[in-house]
Design an enzyme around this catalytic site. Structure first.
Site, PDB file in Angstrom:
ATOM      1  N   ILE A 148      -2.792  -9.632   2.771  1.00 44.96           N
ATOM      2  CA  ILE A 148      -3.214  -8.248   2.553  1.00 44.96           C
ATOM      3  C   ILE A 148      -3.529  -7.574   3.885  1.00 44.96           C
ATOM      4  CG2 ILE A 148      -3.975  -8.546   0.178  1.00 44.96           C
ATOM      5  CD1 ILE A 148      -6.856  -8.659   1.168  1.00 44.96           C
ATOM      6  N   GLU A 149      -3.826  -8.362   4.908  1.00 48.09           N
ATOM      7  CA  GLU A 149      -4.056  -7.793   6.233  1.00 48.09           C
ATOM      8  C   GLU A 149      -2.784  -7.091   6.744  1.00 48.09           C
ATOM      9  OE1 GLU A 149      -7.004 -11.162   5.769  1.00 48.09           O
ATOM     10  OE2 GLU A 149      -4.892 -10.844   5.258  1.00 48.09           O
ATOM     11  N   LYS A 198      -8.093  -7.421  -4.066  1.00 41.92           N
ATOM     12  CA  LYS A 198      -7.135  -8.271  -4.780  1.00 41.92           C
ATOM     13  C   LYS A 198      -7.938  -9.068  -5.815  1.00 41.92           C
ATOM     14  CE  LYS A 198      -3.527 -11.718  -4.097  1.00 41.92           C
ATOM     15  NZ  LYS A 198      -2.956 -12.701  -3.160  1.00 41.92           N
ATOM     16  N   TYR A 224      -2.781  14.947  -2.090  1.00 35.81           N
ATOM     17  CA  TYR A 224      -3.093  13.554  -2.406  1.00 35.81           C
ATOM     18  C   TYR A 224      -2.230  13.011  -3.537  1.00 35.81           C
ATOM     19  CZ  TYR A 224      -6.519  16.306  -5.084  1.00 35.81           C
ATOM     20  OH  TYR A 224      -7.136  17.249  -5.859  1.00 35.81           O
ATOM     21  N   GLU A 257       2.963 -16.954  -6.173  1.00 37.88           N
ATOM     22  CA  GLU A 257       2.709 -15.536  -5.921  1.00 37.88           C
ATOM     23  C   GLU A 257       3.952 -14.808  -5.406  1.00 37.88           C
ATOM     24  OE1 GLU A 257      -1.743 -14.808  -4.500  1.00 37.88           O
ATOM     25  OE2 GLU A 257      -0.714 -16.277  -3.225  1.00 37.88           O
TER      26      GLU A 257
END
Length: 127
Positions: A83-84, A109, A64, A32
């Site tokens: 991802i945290e 994910k 936005y 990854e």
């Protein structure tokens, strides 16, 4: 940092971005670390829409489009195992870029777990 927006307890207005796709290096496994993966983001941002709604003035609305471009550019430069960590730092970026104090973020994910439509986190941060 941009001018901070005051959102009172009476304000329930939210601006959302749903399914925003960003490319980044994310993951703990060696394979990854050498590829870019797509994350899908759902954002709900506390924002008082009254000034824009009563004036029809774009300058009083949350841009936005500019925010989504900033998020994509930032994500493309990042490299995290978790991802945290991505989520924590993204919330800080949103606060610093747009002065948004109340942020709900969902990160998906897809493909991280076999036979699962998606995995991820849902966090809420208040600055």
């Amino acid at each position: 940092m941009p001018e901070q927006q005051t959102v009172t307890n009476r304000t329930t207005d939210k601006v959302f971005l749903e399914g925003l796709q960003v490319e980044t290096v994310i993951g703990a496994y060696d394979w990854e670390r050498s590829i870019r993966q797509t994350l899908w983001l759902d954002l709900t941002l506390a924002f008082d829409c009254r000034p824009a709604g009563t004036s029809d003035d774009l300058a009083k609305a949350l841009d936005y489009d500019a925010l989504s471009k900033q998020i994509r550019a930032w994500a493309s430069e990042q490299s995290f195992e978790l991802i945290e960590t991505f989520g924590e730092q993204l919330c800080t970026l949103i606060y610093e870029f747009a002065g948004i104090r109340d942020i709900q973020l969902r990160i998906n994910k897809r493909g991280a777990v076999a036979d699962c439509a998606g995995v991820g986190i849902h966090i809420k941060r208040t600055f």
